[in-house]
Design a protein around this motif. Structure first.
Motif, PDB file in Angstrom:
ATOM      1  N   ILE A   1       1.004  -1.333  -0.009  1.00  0.00           N
ATOM      2  CA  ILE A   1      -0.039   0.025  -0.075  1.00  0.00           C
ATOM      3  C   ILE A   1       0.891   1.398   0.100  1.00  0.00           C
ATOM      4  CG2 ILE A   1      -1.715   1.190   1.326  1.00  0.00           C
ATOM      5  CD1 ILE A   1      -2.698  -1.349   2.586  1.00  0.00           C
ATOM      6  N   ASN A   2       0.738   2.245  -0.979  1.00  0.00           N
ATOM      7  CA  ASN A   2       1.361   3.491  -1.011  1.00  0.00           C
ATOM      8  C   ASN A   2       0.337   4.491  -1.091  1.00  0.00           C
ATOM      9  OD1 ASN A   2       3.253   5.246  -1.489  1.00  0.00           O
ATOM     10  ND2 ASN A   2       4.018   4.779  -3.302  1.00  0.00           N
ATOM     11  N   PHE A   3       0.480   5.320   0.144  1.00  0.00           N
ATOM     12  CA  PHE A   3      -0.448   6.745   0.062  1.00  0.00           C
ATOM     13  C   PHE A   3       0.212   7.707   0.815  1.00  0.00           C
ATOM     14  CE2 PHE A   3      -0.801   4.193   4.232  1.00  0.00           C
ATOM     15  CZ  PHE A   3      -0.727   5.252   5.009  1.00  0.00           C
ATOM     16  N   ARG A   4      -0.124   8.872   0.326  1.00  0.00           N
ATOM     17  CA  ARG A   4       0.314  10.074   0.784  1.00  0.00           C
ATOM     18  C   ARG A   4      -0.213  10.866   2.067  1.00  0.00           C
ATOM     19  NH1 ARG A   4       3.798  12.183  -3.170  1.00  0.00           N
ATOM     20  NH2 ARG A   4       4.842  13.933  -2.177  1.00  0.00           N
ATOM     21  N   LEU A   5       0.449  11.456   3.028  1.00  0.00           N
ATOM     22  CA  LEU A   5      -0.439  11.807   4.215  1.00  0.00           C
ATOM     23  C   LEU A   5      -0.293  13.719   3.858  1.00  0.00           C
ATOM     24  CD1 LEU A   5       1.166   9.835   7.132  1.00  0.00           C
ATOM     25  CD2 LEU A   5      -1.071   9.928   6.203  1.00  0.00           C
ATOM     26  N   LYS A   6      -1.158  14.150   4.307  1.00  0.00           N
ATOM     27  CA  LYS A   6      -1.432  15.680   4.088  1.00  0.00           C
ATOM     28  C   LYS A   6      -0.660  16.381   5.541  1.00  0.00           C
ATOM     29  CE  LYS A   6      -5.436  16.356   3.613  1.00  0.00           C
ATOM     30  NZ  LYS A   6      -6.936  16.977   3.555  1.00  0.00           N
ATOM     31  N   THR A   7       0.050  17.361   5.357  1.00  0.00           N
ATOM     32  CA  THR A   7       0.480  18.114   6.459  1.00  0.00           C
ATOM     33  C   THR A   7      -0.580  19.040   6.921  1.00  0.00           C
ATOM     34  OG1 THR A   7       1.524  19.627   5.310  1.00  0.00           O
ATOM     35  CG2 THR A   7       2.891  17.551   5.839  1.00  0.00           C
ATOM     36  N   GLN A   8      -0.787  19.179   8.122  1.00  0.00           N
ATOM     37  CA  GLN A   8      -1.766  20.209   8.645  1.00  0.00           C
ATOM     38  C   GLN A   8      -1.497  20.115  10.107  1.00  0.00           C
ATOM     39  OE1 GLN A   8      -5.424  18.161   7.730  1.00  0.00           O
ATOM     40  NE2 GLN A   8      -6.073  18.205   9.918  1.00  0.00           N
ATOM     41  N   ALA A   9      -1.778  21.341  10.776  1.00  0.00           N
ATOM     42  CA  ALA A   9      -1.796  21.754  12.191  1.00  0.00           C
ATOM     43  C   ALA A   9      -2.744  21.041  12.965  1.00  0.00           C
ATOM     44  CB  ALA A   9      -1.807  23.346  12.674  1.00  0.00           C
ATOM     45  N   VAL A  10      -2.363  20.308  14.047  1.00  0.00           N
ATOM     46  CA  VAL A  10      -3.201  19.888  14.954  1.00  0.00           C
ATOM     47  C   VAL A  10      -3.734  20.729  15.851  1.00  0.00           C
ATOM     48  CG1 VAL A  10      -3.579  17.961  16.748  1.00  0.00           C
ATOM     49  CG2 VAL A  10      -2.234  17.546  14.526  1.00  0.00           C
ATOM     50  N   THR A  11      -4.866  20.972  16.241  1.00  0.00           N
ATOM     51  CA  THR A  11      -5.667  21.985  17.169  1.00  0.00           C
ATOM     52  C   THR A  11      -6.108  20.967  18.398  1.00  0.00           C
ATOM     53  OG1 THR A  11      -7.898  22.174  15.882  1.00  0.00           O
ATOM     54  CG2 THR A  11      -5.871  23.744  15.669  1.00  0.00           C
ATOM     55  N   LEU A  12      -5.974  21.299  19.526  1.00  0.00           N
ATOM     56  CA  LEU A  12      -6.633  20.722  20.694  1.00  0.00           C
ATOM     57  C   LEU A  12      -7.817  21.468  20.978  1.00  0.00           C
ATOM     58  CD1 LEU A  12      -3.308  20.022  22.761  1.00  0.00           C
ATOM     59  CD2 LEU A  12      -4.693  18.239  21.322  1.00  0.00           C
ATOM     60  N   GLN A  13      -8.950  20.761  21.200  1.00  0.00           N
ATOM     61  CA  GLN A  13     -10.149  21.340  21.772  1.00  0.00           C
ATOM     62  C   GLN A  13     -10.282  21.990  23.140  1.00  0.00           C
ATOM     63  OE1 GLN A  13     -12.401  22.203  19.447  1.00  0.00           O
ATOM     64  NE2 GLN A  13     -11.295  21.015  18.049  1.00  0.00           N
ATOM     65  N   LYS A  14      -9.455  21.222  24.040  1.00  0.00           N
ATOM     66  CA  LYS A  14      -9.418  21.614  25.477  1.00  0.00           C
ATOM     67  C   LYS A  14      -8.068  21.509  25.826  1.00  0.00           C
ATOM     68  CE  LYS A  14     -12.904  19.970  28.674  1.00  0.00           C
ATOM     69  NZ  LYS A  14     -13.637  18.817  29.601  1.00  0.00           N
ATOM     70  N   SER A  15      -7.512  22.411  26.755  1.00  0.00           N
ATOM     71  CA  SER A  15      -6.291  22.532  27.424  1.00  0.00           C
ATOM     72  C   SER A  15      -6.499  22.348  28.793  1.00  0.00           C
ATOM     73  CB  SER A  15      -5.561  23.833  27.101  1.00  0.00           C
ATOM     74  OG  SER A  15      -6.023  24.772  27.682  1.00  0.00           O
ATOM     75  N   THR A  16      -5.498  21.766  29.505  1.00  0.00           N
ATOM     76  CA  THR A  16      -5.421  21.290  30.703  1.00  0.00           C
ATOM     77  C   THR A  16      -4.243  22.176  31.526  1.00  0.00           C
ATOM     78  OG1 THR A  16      -6.474  19.167  30.257  1.00  0.00           O
ATOM     79  CG2 THR A  16      -5.697  19.577  32.373  1.00  0.00           C
ATOM     80  N   THR A  17      -4.566  22.909  32.376  1.00  0.00           N
ATOM     81  CA  THR A  17      -3.457  23.758  33.520  1.00  0.00           C
ATOM     82  C   THR A  17      -3.308  22.935  34.800  1.00  0.00           C
ATOM     83  OG1 THR A  17      -3.775  25.793  32.192  1.00  0.00           O
ATOM     84  CG2 THR A  17      -2.662  25.728  34.208  1.00  0.00           C
ATOM     85  N   VAL A  18      -2.362  22.600  35.162  1.00  0.00           N
ATOM     86  CA  VAL A  18      -2.191  22.013  36.531  1.00  0.00           C
ATOM     87  C   VAL A  18      -1.458  22.640  37.575  1.00  0.00           C
ATOM     88  CG1 VAL A  18      -1.321  19.619  37.815  1.00  0.00           C
ATOM     89  CG2 VAL A  18      -2.336  19.510  35.344  1.00  0.00           C
ATOM     90  N   THR A  19      -2.059  23.139  38.529  1.00  0.00           N
ATOM     91  CA  THR A  19      -1.313  23.843  39.598  1.00  0.00           C
ATOM     92  C   THR A  19      -1.377  23.298  40.905  1.00  0.00           C
ATOM     93  OG1 THR A  19      -3.337  25.164  40.053  1.00  0.00           O
ATOM     94  CG2 THR A  19      -1.715  26.019  38.422  1.00  0.00           C
ATOM     95  N   ALA A  20      -0.391  23.477  41.736  1.00  0.00           N
ATOM     96  CA  ALA A  20      -0.379  22.852  42.935  1.00  0.00           C
ATOM     97  C   ALA A  20       0.443  23.748  44.106  1.00  0.00           C
ATOM     98  CB  ALA A  20       0.239  21.447  43.081  1.00  0.00           C
ATOM     99  N   GLU A  21      -0.123  23.834  45.433  1.00  0.00           N
ATOM    100  CA  GLU A  21       0.655  24.385  46.297  1.00  0.00           C
ATOM    101  C   GLU A  21       1.643  23.585  47.018  1.00  0.00           C
ATOM    102  OE1 GLU A  21      -0.049  27.687  47.792  1.00  0.00           O
ATOM    103  OE2 GLU A  21      -1.648  27.838  46.025  1.00  0.00           O
ATOM    104  N   ARG A  22       2.828  24.255  46.938  1.00  0.00           N
ATOM    105  CA  ARG A  22       4.137  23.584  47.733  1.00  0.00           C
ATOM    106  C   ARG A  22       3.623  23.714  49.163  1.00  0.00           C
ATOM    107  NH1 ARG A  22       9.568  23.111  45.709  1.00  0.00           N
ATOM    108  NH2 ARG A  22       9.026  24.024  43.977  1.00  0.00           N
ATOM    109  N   PRO A  23       4.060  22.580  49.923  1.00  0.00           N
ATOM    110  CA  PRO A  23       3.730  22.436  51.344  1.00  0.00           C
ATOM    111  C   PRO A  23       4.886  23.276  52.154  1.00  0.00           C
ATOM    112  CG  PRO A  23       4.545  20.174  50.347  1.00  0.00           C
ATOM    113  CD  PRO A  23       4.067  21.071  49.142  1.00  0.00           C
ATOM    114  N   MET A  24       4.557  23.774  53.064  1.00  0.00           N
ATOM    115  CA  MET A  24       5.446  24.522  53.904  1.00  0.00           C
ATOM    116  C   MET A  24       6.658  23.730  54.377  1.00  0.00           C
ATOM    117  SD  MET A  24       5.817  27.662  54.918  1.00  0.00           S
ATOM    118  CE  MET A  24       4.674  28.670  55.777  1.00  0.00           C
ATOM    119  N   ILE A  25       6.490  22.531  54.662  1.00  0.00           N
ATOM    120  CA  ILE A  25       7.653  21.699  55.212  1.00  0.00           C
ATOM    121  C   ILE A  25       7.292  20.286  54.400  1.00  0.00           C
ATOM    122  CG2 ILE A  25       8.672  20.447  57.041  1.00  0.00           C
ATOM    123  CD1 ILE A  25       7.726  22.554  59.005  1.00  0.00           C
ATOM    124  N   GLU A  26       8.363  19.880  53.768  1.00  0.00           N
ATOM    125  CA  GLU A  26       8.145  18.666  52.970  1.00  0.00           C
ATOM    126  C   GLU A  26       8.905  17.427  53.882  1.00  0.00           C
ATOM    127  OE1 GLU A  26       9.272  18.656  48.644  1.00  0.00           O
ATOM    128  OE2 GLU A  26       8.682  20.893  48.671  1.00  0.00           O
TER     129      GLU A  26
END
Length: 168
Positions: A1-26
Motif C-alpha cells: 500500500i502506497n499513500f500520501r499524508l497531508k500536513t496540517q496543524a493539529v488543534t486541541l479542543q481543550k487545554s489542561t492547566t495543572v497547579t499545586a501548592e508547595r507544602p511549607m515543610i516537605e
C-alpha cells in the motif's frame, strides 16, 4: 500500500492547566534545600543569578569566584531548565558562579547544599537548579537600566569618571 499524508496543524479542543501548592515543610526531603521564587527575587536588589546566590547562607566570593560551604568554585553544578551546564570535556562547572541569566527570567531557583539525591551525581558543594519563565506570544517584558555617575553638580562630581551605561 502506497499513500500520501497531508500536513496540517493539529488543534486541541481543550487545554489542561495543572497547579499545586508547595507544602511549607516537605517531610520526605533529606537535602538542605532552599527554594527561591520569582516573587522573592523581584524584591531583592539583584540583577543576575550570581547576585542572588551571594545572598544565600554558605555562599562566599573569593577572587571573583563563588564558593559554597568551603568547596571549590567548580564543584557547584548549575542546571538550567533541566540541562546540566558542566563542561563535557573537563567535567567542571562554571567557576564564576553565574550564567548570563537575568533575574527577570527566573521563575524558580532551587539551591541544594547537602544530602544530594542520586539524580545529582558528581555534585560536591551544591546544585543550583534554575527554572526560567515561559515566553508568551501576547506579552513582551523588557527591562532597561540606565546607570550614571553624574550627580548633576561639580561638587558632587569631583570623583566622577563621567560614565553612563545602558543595560537591556
Amino acid at each position: 500500500i502506497n499513500f500520501r499524508l497531508k500536513t496540517q496543524a493539529v488543534t486541541l479542543q481543550k487545554s489542561t492547566t495543572v497547579t499545586a501548592e508547595r507544602p511549607m515543610i516537605e517531610k520526605g526531603v533529606t537535602a538542605n534545600l532552599r527554594t527561591i521564587t520569582s516573587e522573592e527575587v523581584k524584591y531583592m536588589p539583584v540583577k543576575a543569578v550570581t547576585d542572588v546566590l551571594k545572598t544565600q547562607v554558605g555562599f562566599v566570593v573569593r577572587n571573583q569566584e563563588l564558593h559554597v560551604r568551603g568547596g571549590r568554585s567548580g564543584e557547584v553544578n548549575y542546571i538550567v531548565d533541566g540541562v546540566d551546564t558542566k563542561s563535557l570535556i573537563g567535567g567542571l562547572g562554571l567557576v564564576t558562579g553565574g550564567m548570563n541569566i537575568s533575574t527577570e527570567d527566573i521563575q524558580e531557583m532551587d539551591i541544594l547544599k547537602g544530602g544530594f539525591d542520586a539524580e545529582y551525581g558528581n555534585v560536591q558543594s551544591a546544585a543550583v537548579n534554575i527554572i526560567t519563565k515561559e515566553g508568551s506570544s501576547k506579552k513582551t517584558d523588557v527591562r532597561i537600566d540606565f546607570l550614571t555617575d553624574d550627580f548633576g553638580s561639580k561638587n558632587l562630581n569631583t570623583h566622577s569618571f563621567n560614565t553612563d551605561r545602558l543595560e537591556f
